[in-house]
Write an enzyme that holds these catalytic residues in place. Structure first.
Site: not given
Length: 168
Positions: A133-134
């Site tokens: 994930g970011h």
């Protein structure tokens, strides 16, 4: 390599699309149907297997291996509500940094953050079909096994080992 090891012919396959602003190190191999975006840096001796996508403003270190259908630098899953309460994608203008000696196996995705960096540290190995994930950070030398999901902003530490289908 054994005779069963997947081999990608050295050099840049004619079907690959590499933006002219990309900086490629020595002996970089880019397989068939890959896409390398603007302002990408790829270090020496790195191999991109067929169908890899590296989005703009991404840095990939030396001696990395990106398996088929890996996507690095895709926009993160970040939304805000507008004045009508509709969900609007928050601009993902950060960057992804993949350090030296990292391996991302087939189908893995590493998302770009809205701000800052998503970083995969030196020597980390990520198995097939994983999601980073970011804004996450992994490693150094972390091992993430099949189908694991690392959420936005999560930090996975030095020498950590995540089992199959783990979520964090």
């Amino acid at each position: 390599f054994s005779d069963r090891e997947v081999q990608v012919p050295q050099g840049i396959d004619p079907s690959a699309r590499v933006d002219p602003s990309a900086q490629l190190g020595a002996r970089v191999t880019i397989g068939a149907f890959c896409f390398v975006g603007a302002d990408v840096r790829i270090g020496d001796d790195t191999v991109l297997h067929p169908h890899v996508v590296v989005h703009s403003a991404t840095a990939i270190g030396r001696r990395c291996i990106l398996g088929s259908q890996v996507v690095v630098g895709c926009r993160g899953f970040g939304f805000v509500r507008d004045e009508d309460k509709a969900l609007v994608h928050f601009p993902q203008i950060g960057r992804v940094v993949i350090e030296d000696d990292v391996e991302l196996q087939a189908g893995t995705k590493v998302a770009r953050p809205g701000l800052g960096e998503t970083r995969v540290l030196q020597g980390t190995k990520i198995d097939n079909l994983c999601h980073v994930g970011h804004g996450a950070q992994l490693g150094p030398r972390a091992v993430v096994t099949a189908c694991s999901e690392i959420g936005a902003g999560v930090v996975i530490g030095e020498d950590a080992w995540l089992g199959p289908n783990s979520c964090s």
